[in-house]
Motif scaffolding. Structure first.
Motif, mmCIF file in Angstrom:
data_model
loop_
_atom_site.group_PDB
_atom_site.id
_atom_site.type_symbol
_atom_site.label_atom_id
_atom_site.label_comp_id
_atom_site.label_asym_id
_atom_site.label_seq_id
_atom_site.Cartn_x
_atom_site.Cartn_y
_atom_site.Cartn_z
ATOM 1 N N ASN A 82 0.852 -1.185 0.000
ATOM 2 C CA ASN A 82 0.000 0.000 0.000
ATOM 3 C C ASN A 82 0.893 1.242 0.000
ATOM 4 O OD1 ASN A 82 -1.842 2.004 0.398
ATOM 5 N ND2 ASN A 82 -2.745 1.129 2.238
ATOM 6 N N GLU A 83 0.859 2.011 -1.070
ATOM 7 C CA GLU A 83 1.678 3.213 -1.180
ATOM 8 C C GLU A 83 0.834 4.480 -1.089
ATOM 9 O OE1 GLU A 83 4.007 2.941 -4.693
ATOM 10 O OE2 GLU A 83 5.111 1.207 -3.984
ATOM 11 N N ALA A 84 -0.340 4.376 -0.495
ATOM 12 C CA ALA A 84 -1.227 5.528 -0.393
ATOM 13 C C ALA A 84 -0.611 6.617 0.481
ATOM 14 C CB ALA A 84 -2.583 5.100 0.159
ATOM 15 N N ALA A 85 0.082 6.226 1.551
ATOM 16 C CA ALA A 85 0.687 7.218 2.436
ATOM 17 C C ALA A 85 1.779 7.997 1.719
ATOM 18 C CB ALA A 85 1.243 6.543 3.684
ATOM 19 N N CYS A 86 2.568 7.309 0.929
ATOM 20 C CA CYS A 86 3.631 7.996 0.181
ATOM 21 C C CYS A 86 3.037 8.999 -0.802
ATOM 22 C CB CYS A 86 4.489 6.975 -0.565
ATOM 23 S SG CYS A 86 5.347 5.825 0.527
ATOM 24 N N SER A 87 1.982 8.602 -1.473
ATOM 25 C CA SER A 87 1.324 9.505 -2.415
ATOM 26 C C SER A 87 0.745 10.714 -1.694
ATOM 27 C CB SER A 87 0.209 8.775 -3.163
ATOM 28 O OG SER A 87 0.730 7.669 -3.853
ATOM 29 N N TYR A 88 0.195 10.492 -0.511
ATOM 30 C CA TYR A 88 -0.386 11.596 0.259
ATOM 31 C C TYR A 88 0.697 12.592 0.665
ATOM 32 C CZ TYR A 88 -2.605 14.140 4.046
ATOM 33 O OH TYR A 88 -3.076 15.132 4.847
#
Length: 79
Positions: A9-15
């Motif tokens: 899950n790379e959602a945090a990096c994108s955020y």
């Protein structure tokens, strides 16, 4: 076992990449700062109350240190 993660899950990096602001000097800022009038008023009120309370505590301390009360010197029986 199904412990292998094939798609992390790379959602945090994108955020985090989306909220970064890079200034002209290269410093990365994570958010823009702006002044808040209600926060400034609350801070001013808290500071005023804290200073007044500290002054009152100092006044009571000096008043207590000036009053030399000797409770053992009483010659009257207590009951």
């Amino acid at each position: 076992s199904k412990m292998n993660i094939y798609y992390p899950n790379e959602a945090a990096c994108s955020y985090i990449e989306g909220i970064k602001i890079i200034r002209e000097d290269g410093v990365i800022r994570t958010s823009a700062t702006k002044k808040s009038k209600p926060a400034a008023i609350a801070i001013g009120c808290f500071l005023t109350v804290a200073v007044l309370l500290a002054g009152y505590v100092y006044y009571l301390r000096t008043k207590l240190s000036r009053a030399k009360i000797n409770l053992n010197a009483s010659s009257a029986p207590l009951a």
